[in-house]
Design an enzyme around this catalytic site. Structure first.
Site, PDB file in Angstrom:
ATOM      1  N   SER A 126       0.809  -1.230   0.000  1.00  0.00           N
ATOM      2  CA  SER A 126       0.000   0.000   0.000  1.00  0.00           C
ATOM      3  C   SER A 126       0.834   1.268   0.000  1.00  0.00           C
ATOM      4  O   SER A 126       1.636   1.487   0.901  1.00  0.00           O
ATOM      5  CB  SER A 126      -0.885   0.062   1.251  1.00  0.00           C
ATOM      6  OG  SER A 126      -1.815  -0.960   1.241  1.00  0.00           O
TER       7      SER A 126
ATOM      8  N   HIS B  58      -3.147   0.797  -4.644  1.00  0.00           N
ATOM      9  CA  HIS B  58      -2.656  -0.454  -5.249  1.00  0.00           C
ATOM     10  C   HIS B  58      -3.010  -0.412  -6.720  1.00  0.00           C
ATOM     11  O   HIS B  58      -4.168  -0.571  -7.089  1.00  0.00           O
ATOM     12  CB  HIS B  58      -3.344  -1.672  -4.605  1.00  0.00           C
ATOM     13  CG  HIS B  58      -2.797  -2.023  -3.275  1.00  0.00           C
ATOM     14  ND1 HIS B  58      -1.918  -3.050  -3.086  1.00  0.00           N
ATOM     15  CD2 HIS B  58      -3.019  -1.476  -2.064  1.00  0.00           C
ATOM     16  CE1 HIS B  58      -1.613  -3.135  -1.803  1.00  0.00           C
ATOM     17  NE2 HIS B  58      -2.272  -2.194  -1.154  1.00  0.00           N
TER      18      HIS B  58
ATOM     19  N   HIS C  27      -5.814  -8.622  -1.517  1.00  0.00           N
ATOM     20  CA  HIS C  27      -5.840  -9.009  -0.098  1.00  0.00           C
ATOM     21  C   HIS C  27      -6.996  -9.949   0.182  1.00  0.00           C
ATOM     22  O   HIS C  27      -8.017  -9.938  -0.497  1.00  0.00           O
ATOM     23  CB  HIS C  27      -6.021  -7.777   0.797  1.00  0.00           C
ATOM     24  CG  HIS C  27      -4.966  -6.731   0.618  1.00  0.00           C
ATOM     25  ND1 HIS C  27      -4.982  -5.834  -0.425  1.00  0.00           N
ATOM     26  CD2 HIS C  27      -3.865  -6.449   1.342  1.00  0.00           C
ATOM     27  CE1 HIS C  27      -3.926  -5.038  -0.326  1.00  0.00           C
ATOM     28  NE2 HIS C  27      -3.229  -5.396   0.729  1.00  0.00           N
TER      29      HIS C  27
ATOM     30  N   TYR D  81      -9.059  -9.616   2.576  1.00  0.00           N
ATOM     31  CA  TYR D  81     -10.278  -8.863   2.955  1.00  0.00           C
ATOM     32  C   TYR D  81     -11.069  -8.379   1.745  1.00  0.00           C
ATOM     33  O   TYR D  81     -12.204  -7.936   1.883  1.00  0.00           O
ATOM     34  CB  TYR D  81      -9.950  -7.688   3.891  1.00  0.00           C
ATOM     35  CG  TYR D  81      -9.044  -6.630   3.308  1.00  0.00           C
ATOM     36  CD1 TYR D  81      -9.490  -5.745   2.325  1.00  0.00           C
ATOM     37  CD2 TYR D  81      -7.735  -6.510   3.752  1.00  0.00           C
ATOM     38  CE1 TYR D  81      -8.649  -4.788   1.785  1.00  0.00           C
ATOM     39  CE2 TYR D  81      -6.887  -5.551   3.222  1.00  0.00           C
ATOM     40  CZ  TYR D  81      -7.346  -4.703   2.242  1.00  0.00           C
ATOM     41  OH  TYR D  81      -6.506  -3.763   1.717  1.00  0.00           O
ATOM     42  N   GLU D  82     -10.481  -8.462   0.557  1.00  0.00           N
ATOM     43  CA  GLU D  82     -11.220  -8.060  -0.641  1.00  0.00           C
ATOM     44  C   GLU D  82     -12.161  -9.161  -1.102  1.00  0.00           C
ATOM     45  O   GLU D  82     -12.900  -9.002  -2.066  1.00  0.00           O
ATOM     46  CB  GLU D  82     -10.238  -7.692  -1.756  1.00  0.00           C
ATOM     47  CG  GLU D  82      -9.447  -6.439  -1.431  1.00  0.00           C
ATOM     48  CD  GLU D  82      -8.364  -6.135  -2.454  1.00  0.00           C
ATOM     49  OE1 GLU D  82      -8.702  -5.556  -3.493  1.00  0.00           O
ATOM     50  OE2 GLU D  82      -7.190  -6.488  -2.221  1.00  0.00           O
TER      51      GLU D  82
ATOM     52  N   ALA E 154       2.534  -2.097   4.241  1.00  0.00           N
ATOM     53  CA  ALA E 154       2.321  -1.018   5.202  1.00  0.00           C
ATOM     54  C   ALA E 154       1.819  -1.692   6.478  1.00  0.00           C
ATOM     55  O   ALA E 154       1.046  -2.638   6.412  1.00  0.00           O
ATOM     56  CB  ALA E 154       1.271  -0.057   4.669  1.00  0.00           C
TER      57      ALA E 154
ATOM     58  N   MET F 140      -2.263  -6.505   7.105  1.00  0.00           N
ATOM     59  CA  MET F 140      -3.324  -7.326   6.496  1.00  0.00           C
ATOM     60  C   MET F 140      -2.833  -8.101   5.275  1.00  0.00           C
ATOM     61  O   MET F 140      -3.622  -8.439   4.391  1.00  0.00           O
ATOM     62  CB  MET F 140      -4.491  -6.413   6.089  1.00  0.00           C
ATOM     63  CG  MET F 140      -5.003  -5.521   7.227  1.00  0.00           C
ATOM     64  SD  MET F 140      -6.299  -4.427   6.670  1.00  0.00           S
ATOM     65  CE  MET F 140      -6.436  -3.303   8.078  1.00  0.00           C
ATOM     66  N   SER F 141      -1.533  -8.379   5.207  1.00  0.00           N
ATOM     67  CA  SER F 141      -1.020  -9.055   3.997  1.00  0.00           C
ATOM     68  C   SER F 141       0.227  -9.868   4.313  1.00  0.00           C
ATOM     69  O   SER F 141       0.495 -10.208   5.459  1.00  0.00           O
ATOM     70  CB  SER F 141      -0.675  -7.997   2.930  1.00  0.00           C
ATOM     71  OG  SER F 141       0.444  -7.230   3.328  1.00  0.00           O
TER      72      SER F 141
ATOM     73  N   ASN G 126       1.671   4.028  10.732  1.00  0.00           N
ATOM     74  CA  ASN G 126       0.873   4.626  11.809  1.00  0.00           C
ATOM     75  C   ASN G 126       1.191   3.884  13.101  1.00  0.00           C
ATOM     76  O   ASN G 126       1.637   2.738  13.068  1.00  0.00           O
ATOM     77  CB  ASN G 126      -0.631   4.509  11.489  1.00  0.00           C
ATOM     78  CG  ASN G 126      -1.066   3.074  11.235  1.00  0.00           C
ATOM     79  OD1 ASN G 126      -0.748   2.506  10.188  1.00  0.00           O
ATOM     80  ND2 ASN G 126      -1.733   2.481  12.187  1.00  0.00           N
TER      81      ASN G 126
ATOM     82  N   HIS H 262      -6.835   4.978   6.285  1.00  0.00           N
ATOM     83  CA  HIS H 262      -6.092   4.579   5.083  1.00  0.00           C
ATOM     84  C   HIS H 262      -5.338   5.784   4.508  1.00  0.00           C
ATOM     85  O   HIS H 262      -4.244   5.628   3.954  1.00  0.00           O
ATOM     86  CB  HIS H 262      -7.055   3.980   4.054  1.00  0.00           C
ATOM     87  CG  HIS H 262      -6.348   3.344   2.877  1.00  0.00           C
ATOM     88  ND1 HIS H 262      -5.408   2.340   3.017  1.00  0.00           N
ATOM     89  CD2 HIS H 262      -6.434   3.584   1.539  1.00  0.00           C
ATOM     90  CE1 HIS H 262      -4.946   1.998   1.816  1.00  0.00           C
ATOM     91  NE2 HIS H 262      -5.555   2.735   0.907  1.00  0.00           N
TER      92      HIS H 262
END
Ligand code: HPA
Length: 278
Positions: free
Chosen positions: A30, A61, A83, A85-86, A113, A214-215, A238, A252
């Protein structure tokens, strides 16, 4: 679940566009896609042109495969990834890594990220992964579940040395020489797409996670299944929020903003690692 024939078919479509003998694969996470612009003699293939390749739906992306040379090393570079979550399965998310294997890739550099959990991490720091916590895998979702294709790898791959020690050492020295703030640590994979609750962050800290994202982990599992060498790096975008009512919330936009600071840092480390690989 995709088969070897499908990976080979996707690889053949890519081979029609370029015959460059790639040995290193790079995945840019990301907001970290900038390095793709530096590829020499770039052949760019939209993911939609490659059968079976998952499309990324996330801002930041871009969704193109770039093949060419970086520091004289022939590379295949994924600008953006899909990902879990997609809505993709763990096998679909890792389809590109299987295809890279059939293109000849033997070493993989993954970036992502991540939220910083370790209190000493600052936004803009780079964390070299030396281990991971696979929380999604613990729920029974793992790209290696299903009949094992013995021609790709063994049924029960070990994960105690998943993150190649030599590549970690090279990446750390390169980062230090370039004054990039760098750590080594443990990455926790959660599915997302929501950011974590403060209680989850406190739990992750307790069990030894330094960063959360998340990846990456499913890609590492599949790469190690096929005995690729793996280097993975998180850009800390973050600080994970560990207390309720702090008035803060991860976003995001914040992740993409920090990406601007991280692109040159990650890029200089990747350049240095590629030069060391020659
Ligand atoms: N949590 C999970 N994934 C992330 C974060 C985070 O705080 N930042 C960037 N990716």
């Amino acid at each position: 679940m995709p088969s070897s024939a499908e990976y080979q078919q996707a690889a053949a479509v890519i081979r029609q566009r370029t015959s460059l003998p790639v040995r290193v694969g790079i995945v840019l996470g990301s907001g970290l896609g900038g390095l793709a612009d530096e590829v020499q003699g770039a052949v760019t293939i939209p993911y939609g042109d490659i059968p079976g390749w998952p499309q990324s739906t996330v801002p930041g992306h871009s969704g193109t495969l770039v093949i060419g040379k970086l520091d004289d090393v022939p590379v295949v570079l994924q600008r953006g990834r899909a990902h879990f979550y997609e809505g993709y399965s763990a096998q679909q998310v890792t389809f590109p890594i299987r295809v890279m294997h059939f293109l000849g890739v033997q070493a993989l550099i993954l970036t992502n990220a991540a939220g910083g959990i370790n209190a000493s991490y600052r936004v803009g720091d780079v964390m070299i992964l030396n281990d991971h916590l696979n929380f999604v895998g613990m729920t029974g979702l793992n790209p290696l579940i299903g009949p094992n294709d013995d021609s790709l790898g063994e049924r029960f791959p070990g994960m105690s040395g998943a993150y190649d020690r030599d590549l970690r050492n090279v990446a750390r020295s390169v980062a230090q020489a370039a004054n990039v703030p760098v750590h080594e640590g443990v990455y926790a994979w959660l599915s997302g797409p929501n950011f974590e609750t403060p209680a989850e962050i406190r739990m992750l800290r307790t069990v030894g996670a330094d960063a959360v994202g998340m990846s990456t982990v499913p890609e590492v599992l599949v790469a190690r299944h096929m005995h690729m060498r793996v280097l993975a790096m998180s850009g800390i975008t973050n600080a994970a929020i560990a207390e309720v009512d702090s008035g803060m919330e991860a976003t995001h936009e914040e992740v993409l903003e920090a990406g601007k600071l991280l692109v040159p840092r990650m890029s200089s480390v990747i350049h240095g690692v590629l030069r060391a690989l020659i």
